[in-house]
Design an enzyme around this catalytic site. Structure first.
Site, mmCIF file in Angstrom:
data_model
loop_
_atom_site.group_PDB
_atom_site.id
_atom_site.type_symbol
_atom_site.label_atom_id
_atom_site.label_comp_id
_atom_site.label_asym_id
_atom_site.label_seq_id
_atom_site.Cartn_x
_atom_site.Cartn_y
_atom_site.Cartn_z
ATOM 1 N N GLU A 1 -9.740 23.144 53.618
ATOM 2 C CA GLU A 1 -8.430 22.584 53.841
ATOM 3 C C GLU A 1 -7.672 23.367 52.737
ATOM 4 O O GLU A 1 -7.845 23.041 51.589
ATOM 5 C CB GLU A 1 -8.299 21.267 53.738
ATOM 6 C CG GLU A 1 -9.032 20.567 54.789
ATOM 7 C CD GLU A 1 -8.748 18.912 54.906
ATOM 8 O OE1 GLU A 1 -7.733 18.457 54.108
ATOM 9 O OE2 GLU A 1 -9.240 18.095 55.456
ATOM 10 N N GLU B 1 -14.745 14.879 53.325
ATOM 11 C CA GLU B 1 -14.407 14.569 51.982
ATOM 12 C C GLU B 1 -15.001 13.254 51.515
ATOM 13 O O GLU B 1 -14.730 12.284 50.979
ATOM 14 C CB GLU B 1 -12.723 14.079 51.783
ATOM 15 C CG GLU B 1 -11.995 15.529 52.300
ATOM 16 C CD GLU B 1 -10.536 15.082 52.106
ATOM 17 O OE1 GLU B 1 -9.932 16.099 51.569
ATOM 18 O OE2 GLU B 1 -10.021 14.214 52.618
#
Length: 653
Positions: A266, A185
């Site tokens: 995710e 991320e």
């Protein structure tokens, strides 16, 4: 003739039957593995959050749901707990049994699952410091998650070891690993004044190439929020992280990278809890709807989390909900990482599990052998055990192996201990002796406490116990700056002042400056009536197994409302070792230690009220249960057959 499950090939037989010539490919609008079409049905399971004797059970349950892949992070702070000291399962640290990542990979392959590795070096994961070892903070002006040479020197040393271990487990070498994620991320570091460091991403890629990594490299972010800020489109496949609206995220991915597969790295099956919040759950029908839309798109998916786990000991992370580094917006995570996942913290099936099995059966065109669904792990509610012994804080401080003298208060990380790696976890006690304290004196702690402090004078507790969430707004906790407390109503001579500070977990997510997470007292001095106190005696309380198991001199427990920090001992005698939960509803704030292993934190403010105790942590016969409570004593330690959560609590005791 009907095809039976037993006559079907395993996933490995299906994808490697003619020999292995190539790995996972994203060179077209769909994935291929060894030149055969594949949709990735993956779930997150963190080997460091699940007791190793249960790895096979959880992995088989995943495969039985129809998954063909498992995803895991790799926590740097566990594998290099001290500077230059590594543990991959045999180095003698308290967590060593969790750290044989090679055994985990072998077990996953034996259970017919491919593996997506997310080695970091930053992993977030609601894990302490985002997986970074706290000794990095000792490096002056280090800039983590950038191409800063100081930071990269340590990353390079760690990755050269880690990746060399993982390389032999790559799919094209006959192993289970089909992909590696680069950083994590990284687009979320983008903010006014800072552009994510693409040189850093290139350096991580080169480290992987230098260590023989040949499988597919990926990054993960929210494409609608961050675009390509956290990736290098020429080198990495970009994947998406989200809870809902999969079409928006996947459409954006297709816009950012043409003719590539779409994947949710995710898809959040639930969420995690901070202390003092309500327990998070995700509606099952909503989960079903979004997963169905992901697979229908069509997209590959990694469900985060698929197996709920546990933030053992002091290893939970935290969030900062502002852009400050002053700690006022600090939010520590609970010990439980159940996540409302398809498989619970203790491995039980949920309705989400059944939904996953149904949807994969519906969408997966590749038929392979699926194992029979394993039976559930037995649980029991053991009878309550009586507290037999007590050690007050002063008793504990006499046994601390290494102490320090300092003119001023110091953070945990700067203490010259653990091979000059500092103190990572637990508590730190700052003591001042032979103080003459006039009546109605005011103690002031400059800056913010990191993260809570208990104040004692001559062994007597001054703080009020933490029984309401609103108490976090008062003295003793991270939200106040320059907090004060009145010490006494009468003159004191030759007094001893103790300040016990707990590290509730370092921040695991945010902008780069939010990773300056020192713990203890370090933002300023400690003042008595506006005069700074000097010459402190500092005691690190790490609760390492070797120390805890050597404690002696237990006294009969003193039953009074607020004796202050003390360690309590009980013995659980069992004939059968089965999973259970330690019920801490009647206690206030502290930690539980079982047979020397720190199980985790508890707090009456909730939401978590029980601690998962796997049966494999117990032994037949006597098991030592220790409770370190900051405020109260209780007559017994209770157990529960399942987890308990407090949805809203405003009571006092």
């Amino acid at each position: 003739m009907a095809v039976t499950n037993a006559s079907l090939p395993t996933s490995y037989e299906y994808y490697t039957g003619g020999g292995i010539t190539s790995g996972l490919s994203a060179n077209q609008s769909y994935f291929t593995l060894n030149n055969q079409n594949i949709t990735l049905y993956s779930g997150a399971m963190h080997y460091f959050r699940v007791p190793p004797p249960y790895w096979r059970d959880r992995l088989r349950k995943m495969r039985a749901a129809g998954l063909n892949t498992v995803e895991t992070y790799v926590p740097w702070n566990l594998h290099e707990p001290a500077n230059g000291y590594f543990d991959f399962g045999s180095a003698g640290t308290d967590m060593q049994e969790f750290l044989d990542v090679r055994k985990f990979l072998k077990t996953a392959q034996e259970e017919d699952l491919f593996v997506i590795m997310r080695p970091g070096p930053y992993i977030c994961s609601e894990w302490e410091f985002g997986g970074f070892p706290s000794w990095l903070l000792r490096q002056k002006d280090i800039k983590v998650r950038t191409s800063d040479p100081v930071y990269m020197k340590f990353v390079t040393r760690y990755f050269n070891l880690l990746l060399s271990l993982l390389a032999i487990f790559q799919f094209t070498r006959g192993g289970p690993i089909i992909a590696f994620q680069v950083e994590n991320e990284y687009g979320s570091t983008e903010k006014p004044g800072f552009v994510p460091d693409k040189v850093y991403l290139k350096q991580l890629r080169q480290l992987m190439l230098n260590n023989g990594i040949v499988e597919l490299l990926v990054t993960s972010d929210s494409p609608t929020m961050h675009g390509t800020a956290g990736t290098l489109p020429e080198y990495f496949l970009q994947t998406a992280n989200f809870a809902s609206e999969p079409e928006d995220e996947f459409n954006k991915l297709k816009e950012l990278q043409t003719n590539k597969p779409t994947m949710a790295m995710e898809f959040w099956t639930g969420w995690f809890d901070h202390w003092s919040e309500e327990h998070h759950t995700r509606n099952d029908d909503d989960f079903y709807d979004v997963l169905n839309r992901i697979l229908k798109y069509p997209g590959s998916v990694n469900m985060y989390m698929f197996v709920g786990g546990t933030n053992w000991g002091f290893l939970n992370g935290a969030n900062l909900n502002n852009e400050e580094t002053d700690n006022s917006g600090y939010q520590p995570d609970t010990t439980s990482y159940d996540y409302d996942a398809p498989l619970t913290e203790n491995g039980d099936y949920t309705m989400k599990y059944l939904m996953v099995k149904e949807l994969i059966t519906k969408y997966n065109k590749v038929r392979t052998r699926i194992p029979q669904t394993p039976s559930i792990t037995p649980r029991r509610k053991y009878s309550a055990v009586v507290v037999q012994g007590q050690l007050l804080l002063n008793d504990l401080l006499r046994t601390v192996p290494v102490t320090f003298q300092s003119p001023s208060v110091l953070s945990m990380e700067t203490l010259p201990m653990n091979n000059l790696s500092g103190q990572s976890y637990g508590y730190i006690v700052y003591r001042m002796t032979n103080l003459d304290i006039p009546a109605n004196s005011i103690l002031k702690i400059s800056g913010h406490v990191c993260d809570s402090v208990v104040v004692l004078v001559d062994g007597f507790l001054l703080n009020k116990p933490l029984t309401r969430s609103s108490d976090l707004d008062g003295f003793g906790y991270w939200r106040l700056k320059d907090s004060t407390i009145t010490i006494n109503s009468q003159n004191l001579t030759g007094a001893t002042l103790d300040l016990m500070v707990e590290n509730w977990g370092r921040n695991n997510f945010g902008y780069l400056e939010q990773f300056n997470q020192f713990k203890g007292l370090w933002q300023g001095g400690v003042f008595l009536n506006d005069v700074e106190l000097q010459n402190w005696h500092i005691f690190p309380l790490e609760f390492k197994k070797s120390w805890t198991q050597s404690l002696k001199g237990w006294r009969t427990p003193v039953r009074r409302w607020a004796p202050g920090p003390a360690l309590y001992k009980a013995v659980l005698d069992v004939d059968v070792t089965e999973d259970t939960f330690v019920d801490m509803e009647k206690w206030v704030k502290g930690i539980v230690v079982v047979n020397g292993f720190v199980l985790g934190r508890y707090a009456r403010i909730g939401p978590q009220q029980t601690l998962y105790l796997p049966g494999v942590f117990l032994k037949k016969g006597n098991n030592t249960i220790l409770v370190f409570d900051h405020f109260v004593t209780r007559a017994e330690v209770k157990f529960s057959e399942g987890p308990k959560y407090r949805t809203k609590y405003r009571g006092s005791n």
